[in-house]
Design an enzyme around this catalytic site. Structure first.
Site, PDB file in Angstrom:
ATOM      1  N   GLY A 137     -12.992   5.132  -3.115  1.00  0.00           N
ATOM      2  CA  GLY A 137     -11.065   5.086  -3.702  1.00  0.00           C
ATOM      3  C   GLY A 137     -10.068   6.322  -4.040  1.00  0.00           C
ATOM      4  O   GLY A 137     -10.309   6.137  -2.296  1.00  0.00           O
ATOM      5  N   ALA A 138      -9.762   6.450  -4.815  1.00  0.00           N
ATOM      6  CA  ALA A 138      -8.153   6.940  -4.084  1.00  0.00           C
ATOM      7  C   ALA A 138      -7.845   5.985  -3.922  1.00  0.00           C
ATOM      8  O   ALA A 138      -6.803   5.803  -2.925  1.00  0.00           O
ATOM      9  CB  ALA A 138      -8.069   8.264  -3.844  1.00  0.00           C
TER      10      ALA A 138
ATOM     11  N   HIS B 127      -5.357   1.945  -3.198  1.00  0.00           N
ATOM     12  CA  HIS B 127      -3.334   2.648  -2.978  1.00  0.00           C
ATOM     13  C   HIS B 127      -3.961   0.844  -2.186  1.00  0.00           C
ATOM     14  O   HIS B 127      -4.438   0.246  -2.637  1.00  0.00           O
ATOM     15  CB  HIS B 127      -3.454   3.118  -1.880  1.00  0.00           C
ATOM     16  CG  HIS B 127      -3.676   3.317   0.290  1.00  0.00           C
ATOM     17  ND1 HIS B 127      -4.229   1.986   0.668  1.00  0.00           N
ATOM     18  CD2 HIS B 127      -4.723   4.430  -0.317  1.00  0.00           C
ATOM     19  CE1 HIS B 127      -5.010   2.869   1.372  1.00  0.00           C
ATOM     20  NE2 HIS B 127      -4.939   4.063   1.354  1.00  0.00           N
TER      21      HIS B 127
ATOM     22  N   GLY C  75      -3.232  -0.547   0.676  1.00  0.00           N
ATOM     23  CA  GLY C  75      -4.373  -1.098   1.440  1.00  0.00           C
ATOM     24  C   GLY C  75      -4.937  -1.246   0.903  1.00  0.00           C
ATOM     25  O   GLY C  75      -5.753  -2.367   1.131  1.00  0.00           O
ATOM     26  N   HIS C  76      -6.525  -0.327   0.287  1.00  0.00           N
ATOM     27  CA  HIS C  76      -7.039  -0.775  -0.305  1.00  0.00           C
ATOM     28  C   HIS C  76      -7.226  -2.428  -1.046  1.00  0.00           C
ATOM     29  O   HIS C  76      -7.821  -3.444  -1.252  1.00  0.00           O
ATOM     30  CB  HIS C  76      -8.231   0.045  -1.154  1.00  0.00           C
ATOM     31  CG  HIS C  76      -8.405   0.900  -0.468  1.00  0.00           C
ATOM     32  ND1 HIS C  76      -7.287   2.561  -0.897  1.00  0.00           N
ATOM     33  CD2 HIS C  76      -9.276   1.340   0.275  1.00  0.00           C
ATOM     34  CE1 HIS C  76      -7.985   3.580   0.042  1.00  0.00           C
ATOM     35  NE2 HIS C  76      -9.128   2.308   0.512  1.00  0.00           N
TER      36      HIS C  76
ATOM     37  N   GLN D 173     -20.436  12.089   5.600  1.00  0.00           N
ATOM     38  CA  GLN D 173     -19.492  11.701   6.396  1.00  0.00           C
ATOM     39  C   GLN D 173     -18.724  12.857   6.583  1.00  0.00           C
ATOM     40  O   GLN D 173     -18.045  12.334   7.634  1.00  0.00           O
ATOM     41  CB  GLN D 173     -19.320  10.230   6.238  1.00  0.00           C
ATOM     42  CG  GLN D 173     -18.100  10.008   5.583  1.00  0.00           C
ATOM     43  CD  GLN D 173     -17.765   8.986   5.007  1.00  0.00           C
ATOM     44  OE1 GLN D 173     -18.910   7.277   4.404  1.00  0.00           O
ATOM     45  NE2 GLN D 173     -16.758   8.192   5.023  1.00  0.00           N
TER      46      GLN D 173
ATOM     47  N   GLU E 251      -8.487  -1.841   9.428  1.00  0.00           N
ATOM     48  CA  GLU E 251      -8.524  -1.079  10.646  1.00  0.00           C
ATOM     49  C   GLU E 251      -7.880  -0.040  11.260  1.00  0.00           C
ATOM     50  O   GLU E 251      -8.007   0.757  11.912  1.00  0.00           O
ATOM     51  CB  GLU E 251      -7.149  -1.992  11.276  1.00  0.00           C
ATOM     52  CG  GLU E 251      -8.098  -3.821  12.375  1.00  0.00           C
ATOM     53  CD  GLU E 251      -6.836  -4.230  12.882  1.00  0.00           C
ATOM     54  OE1 GLU E 251      -6.286  -4.299  13.062  1.00  0.00           O
ATOM     55  OE2 GLU E 251      -7.681  -5.237  13.052  1.00  0.00           O
TER      56      GLU E 251
ATOM     57  N   ASP F 138      -8.842   2.637  10.195  1.00  0.00           N
ATOM     58  CA  ASP F 138     -10.681   3.612  10.797  1.00  0.00           C
ATOM     59  C   ASP F 138     -11.118   2.153  12.156  1.00  0.00           C
ATOM     60  O   ASP F 138     -12.107   1.307  11.508  1.00  0.00           O
ATOM     61  CB  ASP F 138     -11.187   4.162   9.556  1.00  0.00           C
ATOM     62  CG  ASP F 138     -10.556   4.610   8.811  1.00  0.00           C
ATOM     63  OD1 ASP F 138     -10.711   5.762   8.518  1.00  0.00           O
ATOM     64  OD2 ASP F 138     -10.516   4.393   7.670  1.00  0.00           O
TER      65      ASP F 138
ATOM     66  N   SER G  43      -3.244   5.693   3.224  1.00  0.00           N
ATOM     67  CA  SER G  43      -4.475   6.287   2.888  1.00  0.00           C
ATOM     68  C   SER G  43      -4.512   6.464   1.571  1.00  0.00           C
ATOM     69  O   SER G  43      -3.682   7.520   1.234  1.00  0.00           O
ATOM     70  CB  SER G  43      -4.134   7.400   4.213  1.00  0.00           C
ATOM     71  OG  SER G  43      -5.934   8.644   4.433  1.00  0.00           O
TER      72      SER G  43
END
Length: 281
Positions: free
Chosen positions: A30-31, A33, A35-36, A60, A149, A151, A186
């Site tokens: 969630g949250a 942006h 990128g997602h 995690q 990428e 992560d 992020s």
């Protein structure tokens, strides 16, 4: 766009899809942006139906304060996803819906990938990643799953997970999206002040400098260069910088022309932890 909070209703909805429909999957915390959204758009372009999960996975996080402070913006996330065109399902499970009576992570052996970089600094992190991704893959049963990428170590871990669990999922890595100042997009950036965002541009600038000098400078000297850059900025703490073999993620001490290398970095801006990476050759 359909929204499901229960595993059973999601499974039923997916079982109703056409037999030959390709299912794409974008797991997120969630949250959301840009990128997602780029991952979701790629999945929509390459599949008949796309599932986006939004779940802050407790197993995690090795830091309970980090888990509590992780940004949660479900209403904004749904609003962003509603703007997209295509057959989209959003999965918003509760912790109890995925972990039932006991919240614990399965122990994995990822062939040593889990012991490098993030694994050294976040004990148990990749066991948690492997556990939740395995659970989600078995619920959604996607043909392809999309990961950013940024992560990169997680991306390699997930590819290994698919082999370990013998899951018929194609894992697709997607390029890092950056802000205009170079900062990797992020969800954690939401916790940064305007001043911290400006200061954090040193991460991208330093990675670029390393890439430009990689062919002509030893790895030892590049490590020294990065340490010096961050000593000049007292507001950001360098947690680690490593140049690693892109396949094994093992730290490189010297260069081999036949191997691909990538620079990895983790930086603390007060309590906010930022990671980034960049291919070097």
């Amino acid at each position: 766009m359909l929204i499901h909070t229960q595993k059973e209703t999601l499974v039923h909805a997916l079982s109703s899809a056409a037999k030959n429909d390709k299912i794409g999957f974008v797991p997120t915390m969630g949250a959301l942006h840009k990128g997602h959204i780029s991952l979701v758009n790629k999945a929509l372009a390459e599949n008949d139906l796309v599932v986006v999960s939004i779940f802050v996975n407790p197993t995690q996080f090795n830091n309970s304060a980090d888990l509590q402070k992780y940004p949660r913006t479900p209403e904004d996330d749904i609003s962003l996803l509603k703007r997209l065109k295509g057959d989209l399902i959003v999965y918003l499970p509760e912790v109890s819906g995925l972990y039932e009576d006991s919240i614990f992570a399965k122990k994995y052996n990822f062939g040593g990938l889990e012991n490098e970089m993030e694994g050294k600094h976040r004990s148990g992190h990749f066991d948690g990643v492997g556990t939740i991704v395995n659970k989600l893959f078995r619920i959604v049963k996607p043909d392809a799953a999309y990961f950013g990428e940024k992560d990169f170590q997680q991306l390699q871990i997930v590819k290994k997970l698919v082999a370990i669990e013998n899951l018929p999922v194609k894992i697709i890595g997607c390029a890092i999206l950056r802000e205009d100042n170079g900062l990797a997009m992020s969800s954690r950036n939401k916790r940064l002040s305007a001043k911290q965002i400006e200061e954090a541009t040193i991460i991208y600038r330093t990675l670029n400098e390393v890439r430009e000098k990689f062919s002509s400078t030893s790895i030892a000297d590049l490590n020294t260069l990065v340490a010096e850059r961050f000593l000049q900025n007292p507001h950001l703490e360098l947690e680690y910088f490593e140049i690693a073999n892109e396949k094994t993620l093992k730290t490189a001490k010297r260069k081999n022309e036949d191997l691909k290398y990538r620079a990895f970095i983790a930086v603390l801006a007060d309590e906010v932890r930022l990671i980034d990476n960049m291919p070097l050759n």
